[in-house]
Design an enzyme around this catalytic site. Structure first.
Site, PDB file in Angstrom:
ATOM      1  N   HIS A 120       0.839  -1.195   0.000  1.00 28.04           N
ATOM      2  CA  HIS A 120       0.000   0.000   0.000  1.00 28.04           C
ATOM      3  C   HIS A 120       0.878   1.250   0.000  1.00 28.04           C
ATOM      4  O   HIS A 120       2.110   1.178  -0.121  1.00 28.04           O
ATOM      5  CB  HIS A 120      -0.965  -0.020   1.189  1.00 28.04           C
ATOM      6  CG  HIS A 120      -0.316  -0.223   2.532  1.00 28.04           C
ATOM      7  ND1 HIS A 120       0.624   0.642   3.058  1.00 28.04           N
ATOM      8  CD2 HIS A 120      -0.466  -1.212   3.459  1.00 28.04           C
ATOM      9  CE1 HIS A 120       1.014   0.222   4.234  1.00 28.04           C
ATOM     10  NE2 HIS A 120       0.379  -0.908   4.510  1.00 28.04           N
ATOM     11  N   CYS A 179      -0.143  -9.486  20.584  1.00 27.13           N
ATOM     12  CA  CYS A 179      -1.012  -8.996  19.512  1.00 27.13           C
ATOM     13  C   CYS A 179      -0.900  -9.958  18.340  1.00 27.13           C
ATOM     14  O   CYS A 179       0.190 -10.126  17.775  1.00 27.13           O
ATOM     15  CB  CYS A 179      -0.622  -7.581  19.087  1.00 27.13           C
ATOM     16  SG  CYS A 179      -1.535  -6.995  17.630  1.00 27.13           S
ATOM     17  N   LYS A 213      -3.859   5.172  10.629  1.00 27.38           N
ATOM     18  CA  LYS A 213      -2.644   4.716   9.940  1.00 27.38           C
ATOM     19  C   LYS A 213      -3.001   3.778   8.793  1.00 27.38           C
ATOM     20  O   LYS A 213      -3.843   2.894   8.930  1.00 27.38           O
ATOM     21  CB  LYS A 213      -1.738   3.974  10.925  1.00 27.38           C
ATOM     22  CG  LYS A 213      -0.497   3.346  10.293  1.00 27.38           C
ATOM     23  CD  LYS A 213       0.303   2.565  11.315  1.00 27.38           C
ATOM     24  CE  LYS A 213       1.522   1.901  10.679  1.00 27.38           C
ATOM     25  NZ  LYS A 213       1.182   0.762   9.843  1.00 27.38           N
TER      26      LYS A 213
END
Length: 501
Positions: A17, A125, A291
């Site tokens: 991206h 995470c 973000k």
């Protein structure tokens, strides 16, 4: 001496991206300036293709893991050409020679006693595939993805991070500016001064997609060793040695600062290797304040779409012109278009075309160096100012601040356009003397030629287009190849950059 500039080794669990493109563009600007300054610089990029998350994503897509990472790695490789980026090395962590290198690195660390089998319990995470300490979390939320973490306990091999904390702290105190912008180095120093570091988990159990730990088949090597040592794999593939990490500039996003500024140097210290020459850290581009991230589909921006709309040069310029490295910026196509049209089309390309048109029309494309002898005070004043701005641009490149480069060159263009309009050389047949016009065109031609060289790391296609009209090529030019008062030879006067609609 060969130097090296790197992008991060990108995690290949999704499509590239605009955030990845931004890292690559910044690295390419550093790389191009190094070559323009006369250095043999090598540009390194690549993909990190191991880990449970990739295996799970491939399974969710009903795709063979190897086929999945081949597709994603190919997508990252294809990212660069539309952005006018030509990496010298593209390293993949699934490559055989890289896996052999990781096995050797692990064995060295194990032999030194810096790695041992233990257990780790912490807040994990899944999106990051990493543990976080309580001080790094926002409550129970991951600081990167904003997702709630899980408490996980499992056997793991641990690296003795604390053994190297004081050595790394002393290094950072002795080398201010090795991380830029400086406040990122200050943040790492603060973390190192806060007290003992927890030993670092460097393996994963129950994950078959990775480099097998050579002394324990139940574990695979984790990213801190697997991906980070990809930089050295790439360097050695170019006939360099692991000592050449000392000649390396890493360009990275602020979200992976800790990995590169704390874990990576400690691992290097453990192997008695030098530390990288520089870490160039950039903030984020955001979409409505969020973000840009593969884990947040609403923020995905295809960089090729932007490059087609703005041109590759336009996108490269807009991304570095809109904000300094230290500040987050919100993606706005309309603001990008406005910036590109104002600076590249109007201020630069239009000035080149108008001035070169006059040189071909009035002076048959040639103005000799003799004109530098009798320049009037106004011409001399602008040339003196131009030399200062070009030096500011060089200093900004050396400080890894492309935003400051664009500011210096924009100010020079504003002054040069003001000079051109004030002296009105197009009125030669309406009262402006031939010498006045000749000197005006001579000075403007010399300045725009210098600007083209100076801006070439940021907008290489535009720069080469302008320089070609002066009979010059970036392939042979260096930063100081052309003086401010060289003779002018112009072969045409075309439009070098079309306004973006």
């Amino acid at each position: 001496m060969t130097t090296f500039t790197t992008t991060p080794i990108f995690y290949a669990n999704g499509e590239p991206h605009l955030g990845h493109a931004y890292s690559g563009i910044l690295a390419d600007i550093c790389h191009r300036y190094q070559r323009l300054a006369g250095h043999n610089d090598v540009l390194i990029t690549g993909t990190d293709e191991h880990g449970k998350k990739i295996a799970s994503t491939a399974e969710a897509h009903h795709t063979d893991i190897r086929e999945f990472v081949d597709q994603k790695s190919a997508a990252f490789s294809a990212l660069w050409r539309p952005l006018v980026i030509e990496p010298d090395v593209f390293v993949r962590t699934t490559d055989t020679y890289h896996k052999a290198h990781i096995t050797e690195v692990w064995s060295r660390l194990l032999a030194k006693g810096d790695i041992y089998l233990g257990a780790y319990s912490g807040e994990y995470c899944v999106a990051c595939e990493q543990y976080y300490s309580e001080r790094d979390l926002n409550g129970r939320q991951c600081p990167v993805h904003g997702r709630e973490v899980e408490t996980i306990s499992e056997p793991t091999y641990l690296f003795k991070l604390e053994h190297y904390r004081q050595s790394l702290l002393a290094y950072y105190h002795a080398n201010p500016g090795v991380i830029t912008p400086l406040h990122y180095q200050e943040a790492i120093i603060e973390q190192l001064e806060a007290g003992p570091l927890e030993d670092l988990s460097v393996s994963r159990i129950n994950n078959n997609w990775g480099v097998e730990v050579p002394n324990d088949q139940e574990h695979t090597v984790y990213v801190w060793i697997d991906a980070l040592f990809g930089y050295i794999t790439a360097i050695t593939s170019q006939d360099g040695s692991e000592q050449d990490i000392a000649n390396t500039v890493h360009v990275l996003g602020k979200d992976i600062l800790k990995f590169h500024a704390l874990y990576w140097p400690c691992l290097l210290l453990a192997l008695e290797l030098p530390l990288p020459r520089k870490l160039v850290v950039h903030s984020w581009w955001t979409i409505e304040g969020e973000k840009i991230s593969k884990s947040n589909p609403d923020t995905i921006v295809n960089p090729e779409v932007f490059a087609k709309r703005l041109t590759a040069d336009g996108l490269r310029y807009a991304l570095v012109r809109q904000k300094p490295l230290s500040r987050d910026g919100n993606v706005s196509l309309s603001e990008f278009i406005e910036t590109v049209n104002a600076d590249l089309a109007n201020s630069f390309a239009n000035l080149v075309k108008r001035n070169n048109t006059l040189i071909t029309q009035y002076f048959a494309g040639h103005i000799s160096q003799d004109n530098a002898i009798a320049l009037d005070d106004e011409c001399l004043l602008l040339l003196s100012s131009a030399e200062e701005y070009i030096q500011q641009a060089a200093t900004a490149y050396q400080s890894f601040s492309p935003f400051e480069v664009t500011l210096a060159l924009k100010q020079l263009l504003d002054e040069t356009n003001g000079f051109f309009h004030h002296r009105s050389p197009w009125l030669m047949n309406k009262g402006k003397g031939s010498q006045h016009v000749r000197q005006t065109c001579f000075v403007v031609a010399n300045i725009v030629r210098q600007i083209a060289i100076a801006i070439s790391p940021i907008t290489p296609i535009l720069a080469q287009s302008v320089l070609s009209e002066f009979g010059l090529s970036l392939k042979t030019l260096k930063w100081e190849s052309v003086a401010f008062t060289d003779e002018v030879n112009v072969t045409g006067a075309k439009s070098h950059f079309q306004r973006v609609k």
